[in-house]
Design a protein around this motif. Structure first.
Motif, PDB file in Angstrom:
ATOM      1  N   UNK A 117     -20.121  60.383  12.284  1.00  0.00           N
ATOM      2  CA  UNK A 117     -19.422  59.982  13.503  1.00  0.00           C
ATOM      3  C   UNK A 117     -18.848  61.215  14.187  1.00  0.00           C
ATOM      4  N   UNK A 118     -18.717  61.153  15.507  1.00  0.00           N
ATOM      5  CA  UNK A 118     -18.224  62.299  16.279  1.00  0.00           C
ATOM      6  C   UNK A 118     -16.995  61.873  17.080  1.00  0.00           C
ATOM      7  N   UNK A 119     -15.907  62.610  16.861  1.00  0.00           N
ATOM      8  CA  UNK A 119     -14.656  62.322  17.550  1.00  0.00           C
ATOM      9  C   UNK A 119     -14.362  63.432  18.565  1.00  0.00           C
ATOM     10  N   UNK A 171     -22.016  57.806  25.826  1.00  0.00           N
ATOM     11  CA  UNK A 171     -20.831  58.465  26.373  1.00  0.00           C
ATOM     12  C   UNK A 171     -19.697  58.471  25.369  1.00  0.00           C
ATOM     13  N   UNK A 172     -18.463  58.399  25.892  1.00  0.00           N
ATOM     14  CA  UNK A 172     -17.252  58.433  25.073  1.00  0.00           C
ATOM     15  C   UNK A 172     -16.626  57.048  25.035  1.00  0.00           C
ATOM     16  N   UNK A 173     -16.433  56.529  23.834  1.00  0.00           N
ATOM     17  CA  UNK A 173     -15.818  55.219  23.659  1.00  0.00           C
ATOM     18  C   UNK A 173     -14.349  55.432  23.301  1.00  0.00           C
ATOM     19  N   UNK A 174     -13.417  55.012  24.161  1.00  0.00           N
ATOM     20  CA  UNK A 174     -12.001  55.332  23.932  1.00  0.00           C
ATOM     21  C   UNK A 174     -11.439  54.682  22.679  1.00  0.00           C
ATOM     22  N   UNK A 194     -16.416  51.874  19.161  1.00  0.00           N
ATOM     23  CA  UNK A 194     -17.783  51.780  19.661  1.00  0.00           C
ATOM     24  C   UNK A 194     -18.061  50.457  20.364  1.00  0.00           C
ATOM     25  N   UNK A 195     -17.210  49.468  20.158  1.00  0.00           N
ATOM     26  CA  UNK A 195     -17.360  48.201  20.856  1.00  0.00           C
ATOM     27  C   UNK A 195     -16.786  48.215  22.262  1.00  0.00           C
TER      28      UNK A 195
END
Length: 318
Positions: free
Chosen positions: A1-3, A22-25, A51-52
């Motif tokens: 996973x990438x943060x 993209x970026x999932x907040x 991711x949801x």
């Protein structure tokens, strides 16, 4: 996973999970550092939850350093780099991994501009990988230290070589030759993602590449380190402790991981030092790419030289 940690125009700093969309907040009160401190299992669970959520396009944000580490230690773990810089590798280098502490307040993001530090004429980059500690520990063994790894990120230890050389003649440092800027990014990749790259000797065989203005300057393998990251963490914790969120740099890779290595081998400043307008791009297989442009620095107050002292000097009595 990438943060990742990022900011959208007019919005507060936000942490998120990176995907192809993209970026999932993450939740507003969650930072990447807080996830690291919570531990990898909890972080992965929070990431799956994020991711949801609808993604934010990467090209609509400014990427910040992925976390705000309590400390940053930078090692010198590549023998080829040492040989190129110094002309030889002293026996003491082999005896234990060496590091220095650098400035956690001078971190910049993956695509931020880098001002030339005051007084610098020999600006250089350094291609490194940094490991992020995921659990507190003291006087760890290397075997135990593997369980303390949260993940990895790209690290550019920007260097003012002329300032560094002056400082180290005093047998101390580096200080101002290093502490003006360090790039971390573009995100923090969890350790499980890079396990497929681990070789039979326990090293991560990642391809490393450095380019300036689109021209390839250096290329190496992370597995050419003298010690794996577990050994670096263990040594850092020796007779003291490491804490969750601490960042440890690998040191500069060889075969052109910085300009100064090439200067040392060629006995001339070729390629030339970095100048305003130059763009430095560092890529690490399995992690990502950081790309920073050099810009003019700010004017700062001059440095006063020490007053001359006559010896012996006696204290005035009375």
């Amino acid at each position: 996973m990438r943060f990742a940690t990022y900011r959208r125009a007019g919005s507060p700093v936000q942490a998120g999970v990176v995907s192809g969309a993209g970026l999932h907040p993450l939740k507003p009160d969650v930072s990447v550092l807080s996830l690291v401190q919570a531990g990898l299992p909890a972080a992965l669970e929070a990431g799956e939850d994020a991711l949801g959520r609808p993604p934010v396009p990467l090209d609509s944000v400014r990427l910040l350093p992925p976390l705000a580490p309590p400390t940053i230690r930078d090692f010198v773990a590549f023998e080829e780099h040492v040989e190129g810089i110094a002309g030889e590798v002293v026996p003491e280098w082999h005896q234990a991994p060496t590091f220095y502490f650098t400035n956690p307040y001078a971190l910049i993001g993956a695509h931020d501009d880098v001002p030339v530090p005051a007084g610098c004429e020999l600006l250089d980059f350094e291609l490194e990988v940094a490991v992020v500690v995921g659990r507190d520990g003291a006087s760890l063994s290397a075997e135990a230290a593997r369980d303390h790894i949260f993940g990895y990120t790209v690290f550019n230890d920007w260097s003012a070589r002329d300032l560094q050389r002056r400082e180290m003649k005093v047998l101390l440092g580096p200080a101002k030759g290093k502490d003006f800027a360090s790039t971390l990014g573009p995100w923090l990749v969890t350790a499980d993602e890079l396990e497929p790259y681990r070789d039979d000797d326990g090293f991560l065989a990642l391809d490393l590449r450095a380019s300036v203005n689109g021209q390839l300057i250096g290329q190496d393998l992370l597995s050419n380190m003298g010690w794996p990251f577990e050994e670096l963490i263990a040594y850092a914790s020796r007779s003291t402790e490491v804490r969750a969120g601490d960042v440890l740099g690998s040191g500069t890779c060889g075969n052109g991981g910085c300009l100064a290595e090439l200067w040392g081998r060629r006995q001339r400043t070729e390629p030339p030092p970095l100048r305003p307008g130059d763009v430095v791009e560092l890529s690490v297989e399995g992690i990502g790419t950081v790309r920073n442009r050099v810009v003019e620095g700010k004017t700062v107050p001059p440095v006063r030289a020490a007053r001359p002292r006559s010896f012996p000097r006696t204290r005035k009595r009375g």
